[in-house]
Design an enzyme around this catalytic site. Structure first.
Site, PDB file in Angstrom:
ATOM      1  CD  GLN A  83    -101.381  31.253  26.683  1.00 21.73           C
ATOM      2  OE1 GLN A  83    -101.600  32.378  27.298  1.00 21.73           O
ATOM      3  NE2 GLN A  83    -100.745  30.277  27.438  1.00 21.73           N
ATOM      4  CG  HIS A  94     -94.939  21.635  19.157  1.00 20.89           C
ATOM      5  ND1 HIS A  94     -94.317  20.287  18.926  1.00 20.89           N
ATOM      6  CD2 HIS A  94     -95.934  21.847  18.110  1.00 20.89           C
ATOM      7  CE1 HIS A  94     -94.823  19.622  17.850  1.00 20.89           C
ATOM      8  NE2 HIS A  94     -95.776  20.540  17.422  1.00 20.89           N
ATOM      9  CG  HIS A  96     -99.646  24.653  22.089  1.00 19.58           C
ATOM     10  ND1 HIS A  96     -98.415  25.077  22.163  1.00 19.58           N
ATOM     11  CD2 HIS A  96    -100.478  25.112  23.390  1.00 19.58           C
ATOM     12  CE1 HIS A  96     -98.131  25.844  23.379  1.00 19.58           C
ATOM     13  NE2 HIS A  96     -99.205  25.779  23.897  1.00 19.58           N
ATOM     14  CG  HIS A  98    -104.596  26.353  25.041  1.00 23.12           C
ATOM     15  ND1 HIS A  98    -104.317  25.728  26.306  1.00 23.12           N
ATOM     16  CD2 HIS A  98    -103.310  27.271  24.771  1.00 23.12           C
ATOM     17  CE1 HIS A  98    -102.996  25.945  26.527  1.00 23.12           C
ATOM     18  NE2 HIS A  98    -102.488  26.898  25.559  1.00 23.12           N
TER      19      HIS A  98
END
Ligand code: AMW
Length: 149
Positions: A83, A94, A96, A98
């Site tokens: 996202q 930050h 990332h 998933h």
């Protein structure tokens, strides 16, 4: 030494893989068993701000982590999701990725996993009771760390 994940300070006990440019941690509120996160070490907000070497390392780590969590959590597929920006549902500023092990029938509608990703941590900051305990997270990280030694 604690690592930064946006506004959060992440204890080494919940990190299960660290490279020169990236790290992987267990989730305090997993959407499915084995839902983990892969991040660049540098606390960069948007994907576009990463250097090419950081992108390469982030995806190499994501590939290794996906293989391990799929196996460990008896998945038969993986969902990878990023996202990237608030309108896309990003809550932690930050980058990332998933990583979510998938199996047949885990969601009635397969793509409901994206609805869950969208909402699972929405009111999280105010409801720490819905988080997993540090002990549970550290235990999971310890097991996953074993696959990378
Ligand atoms: W995003 O909505 O920004 O794409 O996802 C943030 C993710 O980070 C969520 O899955 C949330 O559960 C997880 N998370 C937030 N804070 C922490 C933390 N301190 N430790 C582990 N996972 C966290």
């Amino acid at each position: 030494m604690a690592l930064r994940f946006g506004q959060h300070l992440i204890k080494p006990s919940v990190v299960f893989l660290k490279t020169e440019l990236s790290f992987a941690l267990v989730n305090r509120k997993p959407v499915v068993p084995g839902h983990v996160l892969v991040c660049p070490l540098r606390p960069v907000e948007r994907f576009r701000d990463l250097r090419p070497d950081e992108v390469a390392d982030l995806f190499q780590v994501t590939q290794r982590v996906g293989t391990v969590v799929e196996k460990h959590f008896q998945g038969t597929s993986l969902t990878f999701s990023m996202q990237d920006g608030p309108e896309a549902g990003q809550t932690v500023k930050h980058v990332h990725i998933h990583v979510l092990p998938r199996k047949a029938g885990d969601f009635h509608r397969n793509d409901s996993i994206y609805d869950e990703l969208q909402k699972h941590d929405r009111e999280d900051e105010d409801s720490p009771t819905s988080w997993r305990s540090e002990e549970e997270m550290a235990a999971e990280a310890a097991v996953l760390r074993g696959y990378f030694q």
